[in-house]
Design an enzyme around this catalytic site. Structure first.
Site, PDB file in Angstrom:
ATOM      1  N   LEU A 112       0.799  -1.239   0.000  1.00 41.25           N
ATOM      2  CA  LEU A 112       0.000   0.000   0.000  1.00 41.25           C
ATOM      3  C   LEU A 112       0.823   1.276   0.000  1.00 41.25           C
ATOM      4  O   LEU A 112       0.282   2.362   0.103  1.00 41.25           O
ATOM      5  CB  LEU A 112      -0.930   0.003   1.222  1.00 41.25           C
ATOM      6  CG  LEU A 112      -1.986  -1.104   1.248  1.00 41.25           C
ATOM      7  CD1 LEU A 112      -2.877  -0.958   2.473  1.00 41.25           C
ATOM      8  CD2 LEU A 112      -2.834  -1.092  -0.015  1.00 41.25           C
ATOM      9  N   LYS A 113       2.149   1.142  -0.088  1.00 35.99           N
ATOM     10  CA  LYS A 113       2.969   2.355  -0.097  1.00 35.99           C
ATOM     11  C   LYS A 113       3.449   2.637  -1.509  1.00 35.99           C
ATOM     12  O   LYS A 113       3.530   1.718  -2.349  1.00 35.99           O
ATOM     13  CB  LYS A 113       4.199   2.156   0.808  1.00 35.99           C
ATOM     14  CG  LYS A 113       3.867   1.807   2.248  1.00 35.99           C
ATOM     15  CD  LYS A 113       3.231   2.964   2.956  1.00 35.99           C
ATOM     16  CE  LYS A 113       2.883   2.600   4.404  1.00 35.99           C
ATOM     17  NZ  LYS A 113       1.955   3.564   4.994  1.00 35.99           N
ATOM     18  N   LEU A 114       3.827   3.893  -1.757  1.00 35.78           N
ATOM     19  CA  LEU A 114       4.394   4.225  -3.070  1.00 35.78           C
ATOM     20  C   LEU A 114       5.814   3.662  -3.136  1.00 35.78           C
ATOM     21  O   LEU A 114       6.647   3.953  -2.280  1.00 35.78           O
ATOM     22  CB  LEU A 114       4.411   5.750  -3.255  1.00 35.78           C
ATOM     23  CG  LEU A 114       4.782   6.219  -4.661  1.00 35.78           C
ATOM     24  CD1 LEU A 114       3.662   5.899  -5.650  1.00 35.78           C
ATOM     25  CD2 LEU A 114       5.112   7.716  -4.674  1.00 35.78           C
ATOM     26  N   ASN A 129       2.868  -5.231 -10.364  1.00 38.06           N
ATOM     27  CA  ASN A 129       1.828  -5.038  -9.359  1.00 38.06           C
ATOM     28  C   ASN A 129       0.524  -5.598  -9.910  1.00 38.06           C
ATOM     29  O   ASN A 129       0.294  -5.601 -11.124  1.00 38.06           O
ATOM     30  CB  ASN A 129       1.648  -3.546  -9.050  1.00 38.06           C
ATOM     31  CG  ASN A 129       0.524  -3.309  -8.046  1.00 38.06           C
ATOM     32  OD1 ASN A 129       0.522  -3.877  -6.962  1.00 38.06           O
ATOM     33  ND2 ASN A 129      -0.468  -2.510  -8.437  1.00 38.06           N
ATOM     34  N   HIS A 131      -3.522  -4.987  -9.600  1.00 39.78           N
ATOM     35  CA  HIS A 131      -4.504  -4.008  -9.124  1.00 39.78           C
ATOM     36  C   HIS A 131      -5.898  -4.581  -9.395  1.00 39.78           C
ATOM     37  O   HIS A 131      -6.123  -5.151 -10.479  1.00 39.78           O
ATOM     38  CB  HIS A 131      -4.300  -2.664  -9.853  1.00 39.78           C
ATOM     39  CG  HIS A 131      -5.276  -1.613  -9.453  1.00 39.78           C
ATOM     40  ND1 HIS A 131      -5.159  -0.887  -8.282  1.00 39.78           N
ATOM     41  CD2 HIS A 131      -6.414  -1.183 -10.051  1.00 39.78           C
ATOM     42  CE1 HIS A 131      -6.201  -0.054  -8.184  1.00 39.78           C
ATOM     43  NE2 HIS A 131      -6.964  -0.214  -9.243  1.00 39.78           N
ATOM     44  N   ASP A 172      -0.103   3.040 -10.276  1.00 35.39           N
ATOM     45  CA  ASP A 172      -0.974   2.399 -11.285  1.00 35.39           C
ATOM     46  C   ASP A 172      -0.905   3.011 -12.667  1.00 35.39           C
ATOM     47  O   ASP A 172      -1.854   2.892 -13.447  1.00 35.39           O
ATOM     48  CB  ASP A 172      -2.444   2.445 -10.795  1.00 35.39           C
ATOM     49  CG  ASP A 172      -2.568   1.829  -9.418  1.00 35.39           C
ATOM     50  OD1 ASP A 172      -3.426   2.291  -8.644  1.00 35.39           O
ATOM     51  OD2 ASP A 172      -1.784   0.927  -9.102  1.00 35.39           O
ATOM     52  N   GLU A 201      -7.569 -12.650  -9.934  1.00 32.69           N
ATOM     53  CA  GLU A 201      -6.205 -12.161  -9.654  1.00 32.69           C
ATOM     54  C   GLU A 201      -5.266 -13.346  -9.452  1.00 32.69           C
ATOM     55  O   GLU A 201      -4.146 -13.396  -9.990  1.00 32.69           O
ATOM     56  CB  GLU A 201      -6.196 -11.303  -8.394  1.00 32.69           C
ATOM     57  CG  GLU A 201      -6.842  -9.948  -8.544  1.00 32.69           C
ATOM     58  CD  GLU A 201      -6.782  -9.163  -7.255  1.00 32.69           C
ATOM     59  OE1 GLU A 201      -5.683  -9.032  -6.684  1.00 32.69           O
ATOM     60  OE2 GLU A 201      -7.829  -8.673  -6.816  1.00 32.69           O
TER      61      GLU A 201
HETATM   62  N1  LIG Z   1       5.616   3.608  -7.570  1.00 28.87           N
HETATM   63  C1  LIG Z   1       4.516   2.807  -7.421  1.00 28.87           C
HETATM   64  N2  LIG Z   1       4.218   2.317  -6.207  1.00 28.87           N
HETATM   65  C2  LIG Z   1       3.127   1.505  -6.056  1.00 28.87           C
HETATM   66  C3  LIG Z   1       2.302   1.191  -7.154  1.00 28.87           C
HETATM   67  C4  LIG Z   1       2.644   1.749  -8.438  1.00 28.87           C
HETATM   68  O1  LIG Z   1       1.971   1.495  -9.463  1.00 28.87           O
HETATM   69  N3  LIG Z   1       3.751   2.551  -8.526  1.00 28.87           N
HETATM   70  N4  LIG Z   1       1.169   0.398  -6.981  1.00 28.87           N
HETATM   71  C5  LIG Z   1       0.676   0.326  -5.595  1.00 28.87           C
HETATM   72  C6  LIG Z   1      -0.447  -0.627  -5.377  1.00 28.87           C
HETATM   73  N5  LIG Z   1      -1.700   0.138  -5.456  1.00 28.87           N
HETATM   74  C7  LIG Z   1      -2.606  -0.253  -6.400  1.00 28.87           C
HETATM   75  O2  LIG Z   1      -2.446  -1.283  -7.088  1.00 28.87           O
HETATM   76  C8  LIG Z   1      -1.985   1.206  -4.573  1.00 28.87           C
HETATM   77  C9  LIG Z   1      -1.675   1.059  -3.214  1.00 28.87           C
HETATM   78  C10 LIG Z   1      -1.954   2.102  -2.336  1.00 28.87           C
HETATM   79  C11 LIG Z   1      -2.533   3.293  -2.809  1.00 28.87           C
HETATM   80  C12 LIG Z   1      -2.810   4.422  -1.856  1.00 28.87           C
HETATM   81  O3  LIG Z   1      -3.543   5.345  -2.183  1.00 28.87           O
HETATM   82  N6  LIG Z   1      -2.202   4.346  -0.661  1.00 28.87           N
HETATM   83  C13 LIG Z   1      -2.463   5.374   0.388  1.00 28.87           C
HETATM   84  C14 LIG Z   1      -1.882   4.899   1.721  1.00 28.87           C
HETATM   85  C15 LIG Z   1      -2.667   3.664   2.222  1.00 28.87           C
HETATM   86  C16 LIG Z   1      -2.153   3.209   3.616  1.00 28.87           C
HETATM   87  O4  LIG Z   1      -0.962   3.449   3.923  1.00 28.87           O
HETATM   88  O5  LIG Z   1      -2.979   2.605   4.319  1.00 28.87           O
HETATM   89  C17 LIG Z   1      -1.796   6.705   0.022  1.00 28.87           C
HETATM   90  O6  LIG Z   1      -0.753   6.709  -0.658  1.00 28.87           O
HETATM   91  O7  LIG Z   1      -2.342   7.706   0.496  1.00 28.87           O
HETATM   92  C18 LIG Z   1      -2.858   3.435  -4.143  1.00 28.87           C
HETATM   93  C19 LIG Z   1      -2.599   2.398  -5.028  1.00 28.87           C
HETATM   94  C20 LIG Z   1       1.805  -0.001  -4.644  1.00 28.87           C
HETATM   95  N7  LIG Z   1       2.864   0.977  -4.835  1.00 28.87           N
HETATM   96  N1  LIG Z   2      -4.183  -0.971  -5.211  1.00 30.35           N
HETATM   97  C1  LIG Z   2      -3.626  -2.073  -4.508  1.00 30.35           C
HETATM   98  C2  LIG Z   2      -4.717  -3.044  -4.115  1.00 30.35           C
HETATM   99  O1  LIG Z   2      -5.844  -2.658  -3.832  1.00 30.35           O
HETATM  100  N2  LIG Z   2      -4.355  -4.315  -4.114  1.00 30.35           N
HETATM  101  C3  LIG Z   2      -5.323  -5.342  -3.813  1.00 30.35           C
HETATM  102  O2  LIG Z   2      -5.190  -5.725  -2.470  1.00 30.35           O
HETATM  103  C4  LIG Z   2      -5.708  -7.052  -2.365  1.00 30.35           C
HETATM  104  C5  LIG Z   2      -4.727  -7.847  -1.533  1.00 30.35           C
HETATM  105  O3  LIG Z   2      -5.370  -9.002  -1.176  1.00 30.35           O
HETATM  106  P1  LIG Z   2      -4.653  -9.961  -0.099  1.00 30.35           P
HETATM  107  O4  LIG Z   2      -4.528  -9.134   1.159  1.00 30.35           O
HETATM  108  O5  LIG Z   2      -5.551 -11.131   0.006  1.00 30.35           O
HETATM  109  O6  LIG Z   2      -3.282 -10.278  -0.718  1.00 30.35           O
HETATM  110  C6  LIG Z   2      -5.820  -7.617  -3.787  1.00 30.35           C
HETATM  111  O7  LIG Z   2      -7.164  -7.612  -4.209  1.00 30.35           O
HETATM  112  C7  LIG Z   2      -5.051  -6.604  -4.597  1.00 30.35           C
HETATM  113  O8  LIG Z   2      -5.562  -6.452  -5.909  1.00 30.35           O
END
Ligand SMILES: Nc1nc2c(c(=O)[nH]1)N[C@@H](CN(C=O)c1ccc(C(=O)N[C@@H](CCC(=O)O)C(=O)O)cc1)CN2
Ligand SMILES: NCC(=O)N[C@@H]1O[C@H](COP(=O)([O-])[O-])[C@@H](O)[C@H]1O
Length: 237
Positions: A112-114, A129, A131, A172, A201
């Protein structure tokens, strides 16, 4: 969470010679390598991570290195480092650790982090990743876990489904490698849709990681990644 794999020599990718760093919750992902033509790594310990959408500042990455199925090295990496987690590692330290184990690929699943730019640049075209929507729709900051499915349902979209994409500097926006389509039912709850998407997935990520392990990813001239069919290398999809 990162699922990382590595190889023992820099030439042609071959799962047989790979070192694998297996974080928790890789049962699905390690099935991928078992689907490839090479022996699969053992799946790692069950996931020990905060639930999706948690406010955890750093995520503990439990990393297991499987060296040609001979030896398993386990260690924990706390990333990112911060005032509240002083023993966390920096992006540069994370890159150095992964380099030390000659890692090739990093696979995200529910992370969930960047991913920091240092890591993206160090592992260009090597971080995947998954999604839970048909990107580019319903992706980007704020779109994770159930929030994605709530947005899909609230939009009236008739189809959703998982996207496997390469990771770049933003959330994403990396090149799409694979998608699967899931029907959105008129009375779907977010949880019901999430469950059907998650089932897809687990299938599409296995197929993609298998192709990765078998070196069947090719890049079109416009930068779009394609998968070579296992049975007919002239067939791309
Ligand atoms: N550089 C990249 N980092 C990440 C990517 C990416 O494409 N480029 N994908 C994400 C996974 N993801 C969607 O698939 C995703 C995960 C988290 C967030 C988000 O908004 N996170 C929150 C914080 C959430 C928390 O800490 O509980 C935020 O940044 O405010 C969006 C998309 C993984 N990393
Ligand atoms: N944008 C990132 C995101 O939403 N990822 C989603 O988190 C779930 C993790 O499931 P899990 O905890 O069972 O592995 C999955 O559905 C994955 O696509």
């Amino acid at each position: 969470m990162f699922f990382v794999t590595g190889k023992s020599k820099p030439d042609k990718l071959n799962c047989r010679d790979r070192r694998r760093l297996l974080p928790p919750d890789t049962k699905t992902l390690s099935r991928a390598t078992s689907a490839s033509s090479s022996p699969a790594p053992r799946s790692a310990a069950p996931p020990r991570r905060p639930p999706l959408g948690s406010s955890a500042r750093s995520l503990a990455l439990q990393v297991v290195v499987v060296l040609n199925m001979q030896k398993i090295i386990k260690f924990q990496l706390l990333y990112p480092g911060s005032k509240s987690s002083p023993d966390g590692v920096s992006a540069a330290e994370l890159v150095a650790t992964l380099r030390k184990f000659e890692v090739d690929f990093l696979l995200l699943a529910g992370y969930l982090k960047l991913v920091p730019i240092e890591l993206v640049q160090a592992f260009r075209r090597s971080i995947l990743n998954i999604h839970p929507s048909l990107l580019p729709a319903f992706g980007g900051k704020g779109f994770y876990g159930l929030k994605v499915h709530e947005a899909v349902i609230g939009s009236g979209a008739r189809y959703s489904g998982p996207t496997v994409h390469f990771v770049d500097e933003q959330y994403d926006t990396g090149h799409i490698l694979a998608q699967r389509v899931v029907l959105v039912l008129t009375d779907d709850t977010a949880e019901q849709l999430a469950a059907r998407v998650l089932s897809q997935e687990h299938q599409v990520y296995v197929e993609v990681v298998t192709a990765l392990c078998e070196d069947r990813i090719v890049w079109r001239d416009d930068g779009v990644p394609l998968i070579c069919s296992r049975d007919n290398s002239d067939k791309l999809y």
